[in-house]
Design a protein around this motif. Structure first.
Motif, PDB file in Angstrom:
ATOM      1  N   GLU A  82       0.849  -1.194   0.000  1.00 19.81           N
ATOM      2  CA  GLU A  82       0.000   0.000   0.000  1.00 19.81           C
ATOM      3  C   GLU A  82       0.878   1.235   0.000  1.00 19.81           C
ATOM      4  OE1 GLU A  82      -3.325  -0.114  -0.254  1.00 19.81           O
ATOM      5  OE2 GLU A  82      -3.153  -2.277  -0.317  1.00 19.81           O
ATOM      6  N   ASN A  83       0.545   2.225  -0.835  1.00 20.18           N
ATOM      7  CA  ASN A  83       1.311   3.468  -0.837  1.00 20.18           C
ATOM      8  C   ASN A  83       0.394   4.675  -0.692  1.00 20.18           C
ATOM      9  OD1 ASN A  83       0.120   3.557  -3.312  1.00 20.18           O
ATOM     10  ND2 ASN A  83       1.976   3.838  -4.484  1.00 20.18           N
ATOM     11  N   GLU A  84      -0.784   4.460  -0.134  1.00 15.95           N
ATOM     12  CA  GLU A  84      -1.772   5.523  -0.066  1.00 15.95           C
ATOM     13  C   GLU A  84      -1.953   6.126   1.319  1.00 15.95           C
ATOM     14  OE1 GLU A  84      -2.997   6.742  -2.855  1.00 15.95           O
ATOM     15  OE2 GLU A  84      -1.729   5.242  -3.807  1.00 15.95           O
ATOM     16  N   TYR A  85      -1.315   5.604   2.338  1.00 19.08           N
ATOM     17  CA  TYR A  85      -1.545   6.098   3.690  1.00 19.08           C
ATOM     18  C   TYR A  85      -1.218   7.584   3.804  1.00 19.08           C
ATOM     19  CZ  TYR A  85      -1.482   6.640   8.708  1.00 19.08           C
ATOM     20  OH  TYR A  85      -1.737   7.091   9.971  1.00 19.08           O
ATOM     21  N   ALA A  86      -0.086   8.006   3.268  1.00 16.99           N
ATOM     22  CA  ALA A  86       0.316   9.407   3.372  1.00 16.99           C
ATOM     23  C   ALA A  86      -0.661  10.315   2.633  1.00 16.99           C
ATOM     24  CB  ALA A  86       1.728   9.587   2.830  1.00 16.99           C
ATOM     25  N   VAL A  87      -1.171   9.859   1.509  1.00 12.76           N
ATOM     26  CA  VAL A  87      -2.152  10.636   0.749  1.00 12.76           C
ATOM     27  C   VAL A  87      -3.424  10.814   1.570  1.00 12.76           C
ATOM     28  CG1 VAL A  87      -3.631  10.640  -1.307  1.00 12.76           C
ATOM     29  CG2 VAL A  87      -1.208  10.028  -1.502  1.00 12.76           C
ATOM     30  N   HIS A  88      -3.909   9.742   2.173  1.00  9.70           N
ATOM     31  CA  HIS A  88      -5.125   9.822   2.984  1.00  9.70           C
ATOM     32  C   HIS A  88      -4.904  10.648   4.248  1.00  9.70           C
ATOM     33  CE1 HIS A  88      -7.602   7.231   0.562  1.00  9.70           C
ATOM     34  NE2 HIS A  88      -6.588   6.394   0.456  1.00  9.70           N
ATOM     35  N   ASP A  89      -3.738  10.561   4.830  1.00  5.47           N
ATOM     36  CA  ASP A  89      -3.400  11.341   6.018  1.00  5.47           C
ATOM     37  C   ASP A  89      -3.419  12.837   5.690  1.00  5.47           C
ATOM     38  OD1 ASP A  89      -2.676  11.602   8.707  1.00  5.47           O
ATOM     39  OD2 ASP A  89      -0.535  11.513   8.254  1.00  5.47           O
ATOM     40  N   THR A  90      -2.821  13.199   4.562  1.00  2.18           N
ATOM     41  CA  THR A  90      -2.812  14.603   4.134  1.00  2.18           C
ATOM     42  C   THR A  90      -4.215  15.070   3.779  1.00  2.18           C
ATOM     43  OG1 THR A  90      -0.561  14.311   3.307  1.00  2.18           O
ATOM     44  CG2 THR A  90      -1.773  16.247   2.527  1.00  2.18           C
ATOM     45  N   LYS A  91      -4.986  14.208   3.129  1.00  2.00           N
ATOM     46  CA  LYS A  91      -6.378  14.550   2.796  1.00  2.00           C
ATOM     47  C   LYS A  91      -7.174  14.851   4.068  1.00  2.00           C
ATOM     48  CE  LYS A  91     -10.463  12.865   0.431  1.00  2.00           C
ATOM     49  NZ  LYS A  91     -11.008  11.859  -0.489  1.00  2.00           N
ATOM     50  N   ALA A  92      -6.982  14.046   5.098  1.00  2.00           N
ATOM     51  CA  ALA A  92      -7.684  14.274   6.365  1.00  2.00           C
ATOM     52  C   ALA A  92      -7.289  15.625   6.959  1.00  2.00           C
ATOM     53  CB  ALA A  92      -7.378  13.139   7.343  1.00  2.00           C
TER      54      ALA A  92
END
Length: 102
Positions: free
Chosen positions: A36-46
């Motif tokens: 998975e490489n989406e955690y940072a994207v979702h964290d920034t989105k939040a």
């Protein structure tokens, strides 16, 4: 008007998000264990959504020419712009500021 302008050179990442690997052409590829490489994207989105909930208008400006894939996901309807030539950034920022504050 309260404005949060996020200037970035690429995909959000942090050493705590997982192992960093590099592609053969020298560009960084960030991967979280498990593929998975989406955690940072979702964290920034939040974080951007939290700012909006507090009455702050977030907007992301990136110089990552290949950033549209994760920026669409990260910003949603908040808005972003890719400035493909870093030399154009000083000319582009005042126009963006005017657009976002009027």
């Amino acid at each position: 008007t309260k404005l949060l302008l996020l200037l970035t050179d690429g995909r959000p990442q942090d050493k705590d998000y997982g192992e960093t690997t590099y592609d053969p052409n020298g560009g960084p590829v960030f991967r979280v264990p498990g593929g998975e490489n989406e955690y940072a994207v979702h964290d920034t989105k939040a974080a951007l959504n939290e700012a909006r909930a507090k009455g702050i208008t977030p907007f992301v400006v990136s110089i990552d020419k290949g950033g549209h894939d994760y920026l669409r996901q990260m910003c949603g309807d908040l808005g972003y712009e890719v400035v493909s030539n870093i030399d154009a950034l000083p000319r582009r920022l005042p126009a963006l500021y005017r657009r976002l504050t009027t």
